[in-house]
Scaffold this motif. Structure first.
Motif, PDB file in Angstrom:
ATOM      1  N   THR A   1      35.290 -34.394 -27.984  1.00 21.57           N
ATOM      2  CA  THR A   1      35.335 -34.456 -29.450  1.00 21.57           C
ATOM      3  C   THR A   1      35.437 -35.913 -29.901  1.00 21.57           C
TER       4      THR A   1
ATOM      5  N   LEU B   1      31.320 -36.283 -30.866  1.00 25.04           N
ATOM      6  CA  LEU B   1      31.151 -35.835 -32.244  1.00 25.04           C
ATOM      7  C   LEU B   1      30.771 -36.966 -33.197  1.00 25.04           C
TER       8      LEU B   1
ATOM      9  N   ARG C   1      27.345 -36.861 -35.393  1.00 27.95           N
ATOM     10  CA  ARG C   1      27.384 -36.964 -36.852  1.00 27.95           C
ATOM     11  C   ARG C   1      26.538 -38.136 -37.327  1.00 27.95           C
TER      12      ARG C   1
ATOM     13  N   ASP D   1      27.379 -30.170 -38.520  1.00 30.76           N
ATOM     14  CA  ASP D   1      28.710 -30.117 -37.915  1.00 30.76           C
ATOM     15  C   ASP D   1      28.920 -28.891 -37.028  1.00 30.76           C
TER      16      ASP D   1
ATOM     17  N   ALA E   1      29.826 -29.343 -33.160  1.00 31.46           N
ATOM     18  CA  ALA E   1      31.149 -28.922 -32.690  1.00 31.46           C
ATOM     19  C   ALA E   1      31.043 -27.774 -31.701  1.00 31.46           C
TER      20      ALA E   1
END
Length: 432
Positions: free
Chosen positions: A125, A129, A133, A139, A143
């Motif tokens: 994460t 992530l 992004r 998202d 995720a």
């Protein structure tokens, strides 16, 4: 009251306490002690509890758990997960959905030295992530790929869940690790296939620039520490050079030496990793102690034997019994934490499964996949909450919607486990 009624009452009380958010170790220990008092008397219950505390704490075979946990904690703080992601990203440059696919691949590889799905999801994460992004991935898709990839940490060896199952079922850790390798790789590939299908709808704003073949080859050399640790630990176990305990000790020591030599592990990070390992190990051992006391109570009620006899009297097929067990795991996975679920259910289900002719090693891999499914299943998907805790601005609804397509992957592998059992049994039969 019959022994079966006492056993069912004990399990019912345990589930009530769990739903009231009581600690798993306390719930198991309390129900086990009270159950032993009802079945016998207070003196016997006291003796059973004391003996199990001593036996669990003194068990040399369980020393593998804190050592593999330490290896994973050190590897996390040594940025090995970041190096794996960077290598996978370069290799998959130009592939549509390359970043989510790289995340799943890196998570699967990192799981081979981490052993914890929660730690893998947390590390990815932080690393993947922000990059997804920045590239413009939605998202939920981003995720979900992290959550799915992170769940591989408990299937690809070494795995804390597999170690705990081995201690309960009294099966070979080496054989269990070998049995989980091919299903783990297959599941990772199915996750990647799901990500590829979903990538058709993805519209990244920053498409990857072309990368030369030489750059891709160089990227393979980046995570050399991971390869070395994997060869030393899992390779050493598979070849019979090391016992699982020796491999865990060498792996933990090797991770520390590599981290310090590469200056990616500071003294503060090492102290933090040791502290985290001690805390996690203490919690796990408390849960194991509670589970052994509870398992002793379950055995005294003869519940597994009675369930097996009831299934035989009802002329239930092995497939029907396994279907009920799988459904029970899926339902429990929606509400219960993975380790507690294994410790609660295996003492009850394993004798029934073995009684119907299933291999306990094969069943251990199946249970791990079902626990993995529970890590992703709403409303209590642990990996989803780990991502949410690190990204407060992401709504749970987005996480729930994003993970739904990935839930089909474990179900596909479970179906393969039944249709082709050799997926789990072939490698251990060849190695041991």
């Amino acid at each position: 009251m019959s022994s079966l009624a006492i056993g069912l009452t004990g399990i019912g009380g345990m589930l009530i306490l769990l739903f009231l958010r009581q600690p798993v170790w306390l719930t198991l220990l309390l129900c086990g002690v009270v159950g032993n008092i009802v079945m016998n008397n207070g003196k016997v219950a006291q003796m059973v509890a004391a003996t199990n505390v001593f036996d669990t704490s003194y068990n040399y075979g369980l020393s593998v758990i804190p050592l593999f946990i330490l290896m994973g904690e050190v590897a996390t703080r040594s940025r090995m997960s970041a190096e794996l992601f960077a290598a996978a990203r370069v290799l998959l440059t130009g592939v549509r959905g390359g970043l989510p696919i790289a995340t799943i691949a890196a998570s699967g590889a990192f799981g081979a030295i981490c052993g914890s799905s929660v730690a893998t999801a947390a590390a990815m994460t932080r690393i993947a992530l922000p990059e997804m992004r920045k590239a413009g991935y939605e998202d939920g898709y981003a995720a979900a790929s992290i959550a799915a990839g992170g769940s591989l940490g408990i299937l690809i060896p070494p795995s804390v869940i597999l170690l705990i199952y081995a201690s309960i079922a009294e099966v070979s850790i080496a054989r269990l690790f070998a049995a989980s390798m091919i299903p783990g790789i297959v599941l990772m590939l199915v996750y990647i296939a799901v990500a590829v299908v979903l990538a058709r709808k993805a519209q990244p704003r920053n498409p990857d620039l072309p990368v030369s073949i030489l750059t891709r080859v160089r990227a393979l050399l980046g995570p050399w520490q991971f390869v070395l640790l994997f060869v030393l630990t899992i390779g050493g176990i598979y070849t019979g050079i090391f016992s699982p305990n020796e491999a865990a000790a060498i792996g933990a020591f090797g991770a520390i030496v590599l981290g310090l030599a590469q200056r990616s592990l500071t003294l503060a990070h090492l102290v933090d990793a040791i502290q985290r390992s001690v805390i996690i190990s203490c919690v796990l051992f408390m849960v194991i102690i509670g589970a052994t006391v509870f398992a002793n109570f379950v055995v005294q009620t003869r519940m597994p034997d009675l369930l097996l006899a009831a299934a035989a009297d009802a002329n239930m097929s092995a497939a029907a019994v396994m279907g009920i067990i799988i459904l029970a795991y899926i339902v429990m996975g929606c509400f219960l934490e993975g380790i507690g679920m294994v410790l609660i259910t295996v003492p009850v289900f394993l004798p029934v499964v073995v009684g119907f002719g299933f291999d306990p090693i094969w069943f251990g891999v199946l249970v791990t996949i079902l626990v993995e499914l529970g890590l992703l299943t709403p409303p209590v998907g642990m990996n989803l909450f780990i991502i949410k805790s690190q990204v407060p601005d992401m709504k749970m609804r987005v996480l729930y919607n994003g993970i739904l397509p990935f839930l089909i992957a474990p179900l596909i592998v479970i179906a393969l486990m039944f249709s082709v059992p050799e997926i789990a049994t072939w490698l251990p039969d060849r190695l041991f």
